[in-house]
Design a protein around this motif. Structure first.
Motif, PDB file in Angstrom:
ATOM      1  N   LEU A 154       0.661  -1.419   0.100  1.00 52.35           N
ATOM      2  CA  LEU A 154      -0.050  -0.055   0.069  1.00 52.35           C
ATOM      3  C   LEU A 154       0.772   1.356   0.042  1.00 52.35           C
ATOM      4  O   LEU A 154       0.709   2.338  -0.699  1.00 52.35           O
ATOM      5  CB  LEU A 154      -0.880   0.079   1.165  1.00 52.35           C
ATOM      6  CG  LEU A 154      -1.913   1.234   1.544  1.00 52.35           C
ATOM      7  CD1 LEU A 154      -2.681   1.242   0.302  1.00 52.35           C
ATOM      8  CD2 LEU A 154      -2.458   1.271   2.832  1.00 52.35           C
ATOM      9  N   GLY A 155       1.886   1.204   1.000  1.00 50.46           N
ATOM     10  CA  GLY A 155       2.824   2.388   0.950  1.00 50.46           C
ATOM     11  C   GLY A 155       3.672   2.596  -0.471  1.00 50.46           C
ATOM     12  O   GLY A 155       3.727   3.812  -1.017  1.00 50.46           O
ATOM     13  N   ALA A 159       3.074   6.102  -2.899  1.00 54.64           N
ATOM     14  CA  ALA A 159       4.200   6.491  -3.583  1.00 54.64           C
ATOM     15  C   ALA A 159       4.083   6.915  -4.810  1.00 54.64           C
ATOM     16  O   ALA A 159       4.486   7.754  -5.408  1.00 54.64           O
ATOM     17  CB  ALA A 159       5.626   5.791  -3.121  1.00 54.64           C
ATOM     18  N   CYS A 160       3.521   6.017  -5.348  1.00 57.95           N
ATOM     19  CA  CYS A 160       3.296   6.182  -7.294  1.00 57.95           C
ATOM     20  C   CYS A 160       1.974   7.226  -7.162  1.00 57.95           C
ATOM     21  O   CYS A 160       2.567   8.128  -8.029  1.00 57.95           O
ATOM     22  CB  CYS A 160       2.710   4.814  -7.592  1.00 57.95           C
ATOM     23  SG  CYS A 160       3.956   3.552  -7.672  1.00 57.95           S
ATOM     24  N   LEU A 161       1.362   7.430  -6.520  1.00 55.89           N
ATOM     25  CA  LEU A 161       0.239   8.490  -6.520  1.00 55.89           C
ATOM     26  C   LEU A 161       0.852   9.705  -6.220  1.00 55.89           C
ATOM     27  O   LEU A 161       0.426  10.955  -7.084  1.00 55.89           O
ATOM     28  CB  LEU A 161      -0.916   8.206  -5.584  1.00 55.89           C
ATOM     29  CG  LEU A 161      -1.768   6.961  -5.739  1.00 55.89           C
ATOM     30  CD1 LEU A 161      -2.908   6.881  -4.840  1.00 55.89           C
ATOM     31  CD2 LEU A 161      -2.615   7.156  -7.255  1.00 55.89           C
ATOM     32  N   SER A 162       1.656   9.896  -5.339  1.00 56.67           N
ATOM     33  CA  SER A 162       2.134  11.194  -4.924  1.00 56.67           C
ATOM     34  C   SER A 162       3.366  11.738  -5.864  1.00 56.67           C
ATOM     35  O   SER A 162       3.551  12.625  -5.976  1.00 56.67           O
ATOM     36  CB  SER A 162       2.623  10.987  -3.477  1.00 56.67           C
ATOM     37  OG  SER A 162       3.636  10.033  -3.334  1.00 56.67           O
ATOM     38  N   SER A 163       4.279  10.700  -6.357  1.00 57.10           N
ATOM     39  CA  SER A 163       5.435  10.848  -6.732  1.00 57.10           C
ATOM     40  C   SER A 163       5.348  11.100  -8.399  1.00 57.10           C
ATOM     41  O   SER A 163       5.958  11.987  -9.147  1.00 57.10           O
ATOM     42  CB  SER A 163       6.786  10.156  -6.579  1.00 57.10           C
ATOM     43  OG  SER A 163       6.403   8.854  -6.928  1.00 57.10           O
ATOM     44  N   GLY A 164       4.557  10.281  -8.869  1.00 54.29           N
ATOM     45  CA  GLY A 164       4.407  10.239 -10.574  1.00 54.29           C
ATOM     46  C   GLY A 164       5.840   9.452 -11.168  1.00 54.29           C
ATOM     47  O   GLY A 164       5.555   9.595 -12.553  1.00 54.29           O
ATOM     48  N   ASP A 165       6.640   8.883 -10.368  1.00 50.19           N
ATOM     49  CA  ASP A 165       7.729   8.414 -11.220  1.00 50.19           C
ATOM     50  C   ASP A 165       7.186   6.860 -11.704  1.00 50.19           C
ATOM     51  O   ASP A 165       7.776   6.649 -12.796  1.00 50.19           O
ATOM     52  CB  ASP A 165       8.621   7.742 -10.034  1.00 50.19           C
ATOM     53  CG  ASP A 165       9.334   8.892  -9.286  1.00 50.19           C
ATOM     54  OD1 ASP A 165       9.596  10.044 -10.024  1.00 50.19           O
ATOM     55  OD2 ASP A 165       9.861   8.939  -8.203  1.00 50.19           O
ATOM     56  N   VAL A 166       6.226   6.240 -11.137  1.00 51.44           N
ATOM     57  CA  VAL A 166       5.611   4.968 -11.889  1.00 51.44           C
ATOM     58  C   VAL A 166       4.126   5.503 -11.817  1.00 51.44           C
ATOM     59  O   VAL A 166       3.527   5.657 -10.638  1.00 51.44           O
ATOM     60  CB  VAL A 166       6.005   3.823 -11.192  1.00 51.44           C
ATOM     61  CG1 VAL A 166       5.135   2.685 -11.911  1.00 51.44           C
ATOM     62  CG2 VAL A 166       7.363   3.505 -11.195  1.00 51.44           C
ATOM     63  N   SER A 167       3.387   5.146 -12.675  1.00 51.56           N
ATOM     64  CA  SER A 167       1.810   5.239 -12.809  1.00 51.56           C
ATOM     65  C   SER A 167       1.403   4.160 -11.810  1.00 51.56           C
ATOM     66  O   SER A 167       1.823   2.931 -11.615  1.00 51.56           O
ATOM     67  CB  SER A 167       1.247   5.319 -14.152  1.00 51.56           C
ATOM     68  OG  SER A 167       1.261   3.859 -14.679  1.00 51.56           O
TER      69      SER A 167
END
Length: 243
Positions: A154-155, A159-167
């Motif tokens: 879940l973490g 991280a994907c939602l907040s950073s955008g590095d990986v969708s």
């Protein structure tokens, strides 16, 4: 070393002798399970979410090549958390929280002669004090590790939602693709062994404490240090055998 190993094995044999009254031991096991499980829930949850998020971001950074599918970040983060981070780091944290408590509690009872009083009354002190703690840890640490794995994943999603590095879609695709159930089996075996090591080693250190308050603190410290070392050694052995 062989002297301490012999005393350790003897203490375990005494701890798992047939109990005088099952109902009393059952109540102690339930109490210890609540202490280990509910008491450790907060710290395990916080650590797992942050480790899962950090792992996903670092994997995405290292696999920044356009030739590498973005979903591979989810697969690597999943396997890393299941096989290593969740069981091992959670157990190291539990060694500090639960192990030090076990060692100091039993050590205090030893230096205040409460254990001697139990033995004079004919109570099997190792069985009453140590066996419930070992059983509770063996049962609850795997539950906490399963929770840690779920929260780590879940973490990573957060991280994907907040950073955008990986969708998020690529991350979820990587988490689902190529999943092997044996990784969860390895994690559960590790958690069970780690729980046994934490409780038994720290209980041994506390049971043979002598002196006063200073020695109780030293026993708690020794129990945590030895538990952490044995957790890392067992982690290596289990990984080598099962994978």
């Amino acid at each position: 070393m062989f002297y301490h190993l012999g005393r350790y094995i003897l203490l375990l044999r005494l701890a798992f002798r047939r109990p005088e009254k099952f109902s009393v031991y059952w109540g102690e096991v339930m109490h210890e399970m609540v202490s280990v499980g509910i008491g450790s829930l907060g710290i395990i949850s916080i650590i797992s979410v942050f480790i899962g998020a950090a792992t996903t971001i670092q994997v995405a950074f290292q696999l920044s090549s356009p030739l590498v599918p973005r979903s591979i970040a989810g697969s690597i983060a999943r396997d890393s958390n299941i096989l290593e981070f969740s069981p091992t780091i959670s157990s190291l944290v539990l060694a500090g929280r639960v192990g030090s408590s076990i060692a100091s509690q039993i050590g205090t009872m030893r230096v205040t002669e409460q254990i001697d009083a139990l033995e004079i009354m004919g109570v099997n002190a190792p069985g009453y004090l140590i066996a419930p703690k070992i059983i509770a840890n063996v049962l609850m640490v795997p539950v906490l590790v399963i929770l840690a794995i779920g929260l780590a994943l879940l973490g990573g999603y957060i991280a994907c939602l907040s950073s955008g590095d990986v969708s998020p879609a690529d991350y979820l695709s990587g988490v689902h693709d190529g999943f092997m159930p044996i990784t969860v089996q390895v994690a559960l075996v590790k958690a069970t062994v780690f729980g046994f090591l934490i409780a038994s080693i720290c209980a041994y250190q506390g049971f043979y404490t002598s002196g006063g308050a200073l020695e109780v603190g030293q026993s708690a410290t020794s129990g945590v240090v030895y538990s952490c070392v044995m957790i890392l050694f067992a982690d290596l052995m289990i990984t080598r055998i099962m994978l």
